[in-house]
Scaffold this motif. Structure first.
Motif, short mmCIF file in Angstrom:
data_model
loop_
_atom_site.label_atom_id
_atom_site.label_comp_id
_atom_site.label_asym_id
_atom_site.label_seq_id
_atom_site.Cartn_x
_atom_site.Cartn_y
_atom_site.Cartn_z
N PRO A 247 0.83 -1.22 0.00
CA PRO A 247 0.00 0.00 0.00
C PRO A 247 0.85 1.26 0.00
O PRO A 247 0.45 2.29 -0.56
N ARG A 248 2.01 1.21 0.62
CA ARG A 248 2.88 2.39 0.64
C ARG A 248 3.40 2.71 -0.75
O ARG A 248 3.56 3.87 -1.11
N ASN A 255 -1.78 6.30 -6.33
CA ASN A 255 -3.00 5.48 -6.40
C ASN A 255 -3.51 5.24 -4.98
O ASN A 255 -3.40 4.16 -4.42
N SER A 256 -4.11 6.28 -4.38
CA SER A 256 -4.54 6.20 -2.98
C SER A 256 -5.71 5.23 -2.79
O SER A 256 -5.81 4.57 -1.75
N LYS A 261 -7.44 -0.13 -0.56
CA LYS A 261 -7.97 -1.48 -0.81
C LYS A 261 -6.95 -2.55 -0.44
O LYS A 261 -7.30 -3.56 0.19
N ASN A 262 -5.69 -2.34 -0.84
CA ASN A 262 -4.66 -3.33 -0.53
C ASN A 262 -4.38 -3.41 0.96
O ASN A 262 -4.18 -4.51 1.50
N LEU A 263 -4.38 -2.27 1.64
CA LEU A 263 -4.19 -2.29 3.08
C LEU A 263 -5.34 -3.00 3.77
O LEU A 263 -5.15 -3.75 4.73
N SER A 264 -6.56 -2.79 3.25
CA SER A 264 -7.72 -3.49 3.78
C SER A 264 -7.59 -5.00 3.61
O SER A 264 -7.93 -5.78 4.51
N LYS A 265 -7.08 -5.43 2.44
CA LYS A 265 -6.88 -6.87 2.21
C LYS A 265 -5.84 -7.46 3.15
O LYS A 265 -6.04 -8.54 3.72
N GLU A 279 -3.72 4.36 9.68
CA GLU A 279 -2.49 3.96 8.99
C GLU A 279 -2.36 4.68 7.65
O GLU A 279 -1.28 5.13 7.28
N ILE A 280 -3.47 4.78 6.93
CA ILE A 280 -3.47 5.52 5.66
C ILE A 280 -3.12 6.99 5.90
O ILE A 280 -2.38 7.61 5.13
#
Length: 590
Positions: A247-248, A255-256, A261-265, A279-280
Motif C-alpha cells: 500500500p505504501r 494510487n490512494s 484497498k490493498n491495506l484493507s486486504k 495507517e493511511i
C-alpha cells in the motif's frame, strides 16, 4: 494556532483527560514475562493468512542469496567440478589456484552490485511484486547458463547474471516486508528474509552432500545448481497467487484508492475502519510532505539529500553502511563460503567436511528463525545485536587461539594428542556457535535496519545503495579470504575478525537506536538528536506520536467505534514540549 515543532520531544504535564476519556481508559495490566511479542493495542484481524502468505513469499526470497553461497561453497570442493574447471591444475601456482577459486565464488557478488543499482529504478518504477517476478525469470536464466557450462567463461557469465537477480532481491524483500508488516512484528517479518538466507544455505549444503555421496561425474555439481530454477519458479508462482502489492508503494505512485484497498486486504479490516484510516493517514502525511520535497527529483538530488539531510545521513552512513562493513568483515561470510576449507584446519577433510557444513547449515537456519520469532522484537534490535556480536567474538577468538596453539591440525596425516583432539572438536563447535551469534546479531539487522530507518521518499533508493556496499564488501571479502589465510598463517585472519567485532560492540552502544514497536513514519525523528544520544536515549527522547499509535484495541468492548472494539485516543488540547536540541521548554498550542 501555534506553530508545529518538528523535533523530538518529551511530553510532560498533559491536560487532564475528560470524564469520557477516563471511562474509556482501562487500568494498566500487570506485565508478565513472555518469550514472544504480544500486541494488545491492535485489532486481532490484522494478523491473518493474507499477511502471512505475502510475508512468506517475499521472505523466502532471501534463499536466493543463501542457496548460492551454500551451493558454491560445496561445488568448488566437488571432485568433478575441480577437474572440469582446472581448480587443481599443476600449471597453476597455489596463489593462482586461490585466485581462480575466489573468482568463481565471487562472480555472483560482483553481479549483485549491478543488481542493487538496477533495483534503485525497478523497485519504485514497477512495484515490489512485478520487480520480484522479473527477478525470478532472470534468476532462472542465470542458473541454466551455469548448468550448461563447460568453460570457465560461460560459468562466469551465468554467475554474473544470477548476481543481477540476487542483488535486486536484497532491496525488494526487506522493503516490501517492512512496508506491509504491523509494527509489533515488523522485526520478525523482516527477519523471515534474513533467516531464509540460511534456509537456502542449509538446502544447498545438503544437496552438495547428497550428490557427493550418491552421484558421480558432472551431475555431482549440476544437480544442486538446478535447484535454483525450482526455487525461482515456486516464488514466481507464489507472488502471482498469494501476494498483495505494498500500500505504501501504491500511495507513493498516487494510487490512494488502491492503497486503501490493498491495506484493507492485508489487514482483513474494512476500508473505513479506524485502524485502516489511521495507517493511511500516517502514510499519506509522509507522502504529501515528501512530494513537496522531491518534485523533479533525480538520482543526483536523492544522493545529495542522503548526504545533506541529517535525518537521512545519520542512518545511512552511521548505521546501515557500517552494519554492512562491520558485518561482512566479522568473519561470518568467510565461514559460510569457505567452510569445507576451514573444516580442514581442524583436521576434518573429504566427505566428512561436507557433512559438517550441512550441520553448520542446520545450526544457522534454526538459530536464525529462533532469533526472528523470539528475540528481535521481544528483546529489541540493540540487545539482539549485543548478544549476537558477543557470542560471535568469543567463539572466533577461541578458533583463532586453537589455530595458533595447534597449527599441525591443518596438516594432512598429522597425529594429535587426545587433548588436542578434544580442543579440535571444541574449535569445530566454536565455528557452529559463531554462526549462531551471526544469525542473532548482524544477520538479523543488516536487512532490517536499512528498510525501517529511511523515509519513504528514499527508502528503496537508499536500501539499494546500502546493498551495493553489502555486496562490494562481500565481493572483496570472498576475494581476500583465501589470500588472508595464506599470508596471515590462518590464525591471523581470525584475530582480525575478533578486532572487527570488538569495534562493533562500541558501535552498537553509541549509534544504534531501539526502533522495535515504532511505526515506520516515526523513526526519522530520532536522528534529529545529537549523535551521542541516538543509540543510548533515542527511543526515550523521541516517543512514537504517529496516528496509528493512538488507536487502541479493547478486548472488554469499551471502545467507541465498530462495535466497541476500537478506542481512538484524541490528542490533549495542550502539550508542553521539551526541545532537546535547544534544551528549553516550549509551549505548543495546536
Amino acid at each position: 494556532m501555534g506553530q508545529k515543532i518538528d523535533t523530538c520531544s518529551i511530553t510532560s504535564n498533559p491536560s487532564t483527560p475528560s470524564g469520557e476519556e477516563k471511562q474509556r481508559s482501562t487500568p494498566p495490566k500487570e506485565k508478565k514475562f513472555r518469550w514472544r511479542v504480544t500486541d494488545e493495542h491492535s485489532p486481532p484481524e490484522i494478523y491473518n493468512w493474507t499477511l502471512y502468505l505475502s510475508v512468506f513469499v517475499f521472505g523466502i526470497l532471501g534463499s536466493a542469496r543463501g542457496y548460492d553461497e551454500g551451493n558454491i561453497a560445496g561445488t568448488v570442493a566437488q571432485i568433478s567440478f575441480i577437474k572440469e574447471f582446472g581448480l587443481n591444475s599443476k600449471l597453476l601456482s597455489a596463489t593462482q589456484q586461490a585466485n581462480l577459486k575466489s573468482n568463481i565464488t565471487s562472480m555472483v557478488q560482483l553481479g549483485s552490485i549491478g543488481g542493487c543499482i538496477i533495483a534503485m529504478y525497478t523497485v519504485d518504477r514497477f512495484g515490489r511484486i512485478r520487480t520480484l517476478q522479473g527477478v525470478c525469470i532472470l534468476w532462472i536464466i542465470g542458473a541454466i547458463i551455469q548448468c550448461t557450462s563447460h568453460s570457465v567463461g560461460q560459468l562466469y557469465a551465468g554467475r554474473v547474471i544470477e548476481g543481477l537477480a540476487i542483488g535486486q532481491t536484497t532491496t525488494i524483500g526487506p522493503t516490501y516486508l517492512s512496508e506491509v508488516s504491523p509494527k509489533a512484528i515488523r522485526g520478525l517479518c523482516s527477519c523471515i528474509f534474513a533467516g531464509a538466507v540460511y534456509f537456502g544455505i542449509m538446502l544447498a549444503y545438503f544437496a552438495n552432500y547428497g550428490t557427493a555421496l550418491h552421484v558421480v561425474g558432472r551431475n555431482q555439481w549440476v544437480i544442486p545448481t538446478t535447484v535454483k530454477c525450482y526455487l525461482a519458479f515456486l516464488i514466481l508462482v507464489g507472488s502471482t497467487i498469494f501476494c498483495v502489492e505494498s500500500p505504501r508503494w501504491n500511495m507513493k505512485v498516487g494510487n490512494s484508492e488502491m492503497a486503501a484497498k490493498n491495506l484493507s486486504k492485508i489487514r482483513h479490516l474494512p476500508v473505513d475502519h479506524p485502524y485502516i484510516l489511521s495507517e493511511i493517514a500516517d502514510i499519506n502525511e509522509q507522502v504529501s510532505s515528501e512530494k513537496e520535497l522531491t518534485q523533479g527529483s533525480t538520482v543526483i538530488s536523492m544522493l545529495k539529500e542522503i548526504v545533506m539531510t541529517k535525518s537521512i545521513r545519520y542512518p545511512f552512513f552511521a548505521i546501515a553502511t557500517l552494519a554492512q562493513i562491520l558485518g561482512q568483515w566479522s568473519g561470518a561470510n568467510a565461514i559460510t563460503i569457505y567452510s569445507p576449507q576451514l573444516m580442514s584446519l581442524v583436521g576434518i577433510t573429504g566427505i566428512k567436511s561436507l557433512e559438517m557444513t550441512a550441520v553448520l547449515g542446520v545450526v544457522k537456519f534454526v538459530s536464525a528463525y529462533l532469533a526472528a520469532f523470539f528475540l528481535i522484537d521481544f528483546l529489541g534490535r540493540r540487545r539482539s545485536l549485543y548478544i549476537g556480536v558477543t557470542i560471535q567474538m568469543v567463539t572466533i577468538l577461541y578458533f583463532a587461539i586453537f589455530l595458533t596453539i595447534v597449527p599441525q591440525a591443518a596438516v594432512k596425516g598429522s597425529v594429535l594428542t587426545p587433548s588436542q583432539n578434544m580442543a579440535g572438536k571444541a574449535a569445530l563447535a566454536a565455528l557452529f556457535l559463531s554462526g549462531t551469534g551471526w544469525t542473532m546479531g548482524f544477520n538479523s539487522i543488516q536487512y532490517l535496519l536499512g528498510s525501517e530507518l529511511f523515509p519513504l521518499r528514499v527508502r528503496s533508493f537508499a536500501q539499494s545503495i546500502v546493498m551495493v556496499v553489502h555486496f562490494a564488501n562481500q565481493y572483496g571479502n570472498s576475494k581476500a579470504i583465501p589470500k588472508m589465510l595464506l599470508a596471515m598463517d590462518n590464525f591471523g585472519a581470525f584475530y582480525f575478525f575478533v578486532g572487527v567485532l570488538v569495534v562493533s560492540l562500541f558501535w552498537v552502544y553509541f549509534l544504534i537506536p531501539e526502533v522495535s514497536g515504532r511505526s515506520l513514519e516515526s523513526t526519522e525523528e530520532i536522528f534529529s538528536l545529537p549523535w551521542y544520544l541516538v543509540g543510548r536515549r533515542g527511543a526515550e527522547l523521541c516517543p512514537d506520536h504517529s496516528e496509528v499509535n493512538r488507536v487502541n484495541y479493547n478486548v472488554d468492548g469499551t471502545g467507541n467505534a465498530h462495535g466497541g472494539d476500537i478506542d481512538y485516543v484524541t490528542k490533549p488540547s495542550t502539550e508542553f514540549i521539551e526541545d532537546t536540541r535547544k534544551e528549553e521548554l516550549v509551549r505548543n498550542n495546536p
